[in-house]
Enzyme design. Structure first.
Site, PDB file in Angstrom:
ATOM      1  N   ASP A   1       0.803  -1.231   0.000  1.00  0.00           N
ATOM      2  CA  ASP A   1       0.000   0.000   0.000  1.00  0.00           C
ATOM      3  C   ASP A   1       0.833   1.277   0.000  1.00  0.00           C
ATOM      4  O   ASP A   1       0.315   2.362   0.297  1.00  0.00           O
ATOM      5  CB  ASP A   1      -0.941   0.005   1.219  1.00  0.00           C
ATOM      6  CG  ASP A   1      -2.149  -0.885   0.979  1.00  0.00           C
ATOM      7  OD1 ASP A   1      -2.605  -0.949  -0.168  1.00  0.00           O
ATOM      8  OD2 ASP A   1      -2.622  -1.517   1.936  1.00  0.00           O
TER       9      ASP A   1
ATOM     10  N   ASP B   1      -6.876  -3.697  -5.600  1.00  0.00           N
ATOM     11  CA  ASP B   1      -6.558  -2.359  -5.076  1.00  0.00           C
ATOM     12  C   ASP B   1      -5.178  -1.884  -5.514  1.00  0.00           C
ATOM     13  O   ASP B   1      -4.919  -0.692  -5.655  1.00  0.00           O
ATOM     14  CB  ASP B   1      -6.582  -2.339  -3.536  1.00  0.00           C
ATOM     15  CG  ASP B   1      -7.663  -3.184  -2.910  1.00  0.00           C
ATOM     16  OD1 ASP B   1      -8.079  -4.166  -3.529  1.00  0.00           O
ATOM     17  OD2 ASP B   1      -8.089  -2.873  -1.797  1.00  0.00           O
TER      18      ASP B   1
HETATM   19  N1  GLY Z   1      -7.306  -1.018  -0.090  1.00  0.00           N
HETATM   20  C1  GLY Z   1      -8.119  -1.428   0.989  1.00  0.00           C
HETATM   21  C2  GLY Z   1      -9.533  -1.073   0.832  1.00  0.00           C
HETATM   22  O1  GLY Z   1      -9.958  -0.588  -0.211  1.00  0.00           O
HETATM   23  O2  GLY Z   1     -10.272  -1.296   1.779  1.00  0.00           O
END
Ligand code: GLY
Length: 393
Positions: free
Chosen positions: A106, A166
């Site tokens: 992330d 994501d």
């Molecule tokens: N990337 C984590 C979410 O969208 O909850």
């Protein structure tokens, strides 16, 4: 009907530029209002009873708050915002220098809207340094076998050999790093990951898997699974929205024409599973009449993706997709944006972070609350409508 028809969708009003300007003015005022509390600290990922509590620079979400500060700075030019953004860049630099809570993919979510944005807007060299170090950290998660960036967990953990949809939004950090340094290793990894991700997470009907596993020994694709969606075969609303924005970003960076078709497909699936007010329930399986929470953040993320892709389209399609974004965003602004400032210190209500179901593997938190990315992407989408915005991504 659980979901809106295309005829009804076509009849919905679009947000005007003037309305977007008013909404952005209100959102920027909210950022300034809460700034003293959230300069040396960050808001937690999600609100509780409408209120964010302060926390340190932890988790995958603080960059969205700094991104809100930069968007408000772009809109108002208020120097208090720049000063706070610079303080937060120091915090992100310290985080990556000390390698605190950075064993994750992330890093793009953390460092693009905070440090890349600050560097682009103000030339702050610490933003550049922090973001380049974050890109170096991110590429350590790339697996040659399978050609993907591992999302979560230690790299040698047997149960974590997977990517998640994501991650498409983490890749602009790598393209930016190649552009800054002239070293193509970052871009090559981003390209490989996009290709692997889009080849596997999009199902034949253009719904999407949240996560996808690979065989650690051979690198072969193994199977899809949900974590935050309702069940394995359903489409988690935010995953589908990451798919819309992710294919648009993939198209911008790779110039790959086939990604535009994927964008059209995942967008159609999203549109065909919207309730009457165009703000999806947390999983696209649900629609009007289902007693389930919404995920307003998905609406704003999708709007950003539609506006991003519209920049690369011929006039007819450009107007169609930008118009859709305007319809979705108008509903978010009219029906979900915070109006009573004393009851909430965020921007957009009725978002869902992680809703546990009998068929998924996620924890339960941040259901029917504000969250930082919902607030950030709302402001980004408004900014995109108001101006010819230079993306942080
Ligand atoms: N990337 C984590 C979410 O969208 O909850």
């Amino acid at each position: 009907m659980k979901w809106i028809s295309r005829e009804e969708l076509a009849s919905k009003p679009e947000m005007t530029q003037e309305e977007a300007g008013e909404a952005l003015k209100a959102a920027s005022a909210q950022v300034l209002r809460v700034l003293p509390r959230f300069t040396d600290h960050f808001p937690k990922a999600y609100s509780e009873d409408g209120m964010y509590r302060p926390t340190d620079n932890v988790d995958w979400t603080p960059g969205f708050w700094t991104g809100e500060i930069w968007l408000a700075y772009e809109y108002t030019g208020d120097e208090r915002l720049k000063a706070a953004g610079d303080i937060q860049i120091d915090s992100f630099l310290e985080r990556i220098n000390k390698k605190q809570d950075v064993e994750t993919h992330d890093l793009g979510f953390m460092y693009s809207p905070s440090c890349v944005a600050g560097y682009k807007l103000t030339g702050n060299p610490k933003g550049r340094e922090a973001a380049l170090k974050a890109a170096d950290q991110l590429i350590t998660r790339f697996h040659e076998k399978g050609q993907f960036i591992q999302a979560w967990g230690p790299l040698n953990s047997p149960g974590d050999y997977r990517l998640i949809i994501d991650c498409l939004l983490n890749l602009p950090l790598l393209y930016w790093a190649s552009g800054e340094t002239g070293d193509r290793k970052y871009k090559d990894i981003a390209q490989a990951h996009i290709h692997t991700a889009l080849a596997n997470v999009i199902r034949p009907d253009f719904s999407t898997w949240h996560t996808f596993f690979f065989n650690r020994e051979t690198g072969e694709p193994d199977h899809g699974a949900t974590c935050q969606g309702y069940r394995d075969g359903s489409a988690w609303a935010r995953g589908q929205a990451w798919g819309i924005y992710g294919t648009a970003i993939g198209c911008r960076y790779t110039g790959e024409a086939s990604y535009m078709d994927l964008f059209r497909g995942v967008t159609d699936y999203f549109l065909d599973h919207l309730p009457a007010d165009l703000v999806p329930f947390w999983d696209l399986e649900f629609g009007d009449g289902d007693a389930q929470p919404r995920d307003s953040s998905s609406a704003s993320i999708a709007a950003c993706g539609l506006l991003e892709m519209s920049r690369f389209m011929e006039p007819g399609e450009k107007a169609y997709y930008a118009g859709l974004a305007g319809k979705i965003l108008k509903s978010v602004a009219d029906n979900y944006a915070v109006k009573d400032l004393s009851a909430c210190n965020g921007q957009v209500l009725h978002s869902t972070y992680s809703n546990h179901s009998p068929y998924n593997t996620c924890n339960h938190y941040g259901v029917d609350e504000c969250n930082l990315w919902g607030d950030y992407f709302y402001m980004e989408a408004l900014t995109r409508i108001c101006s010819d915005w230079n993306p942080y991504w």
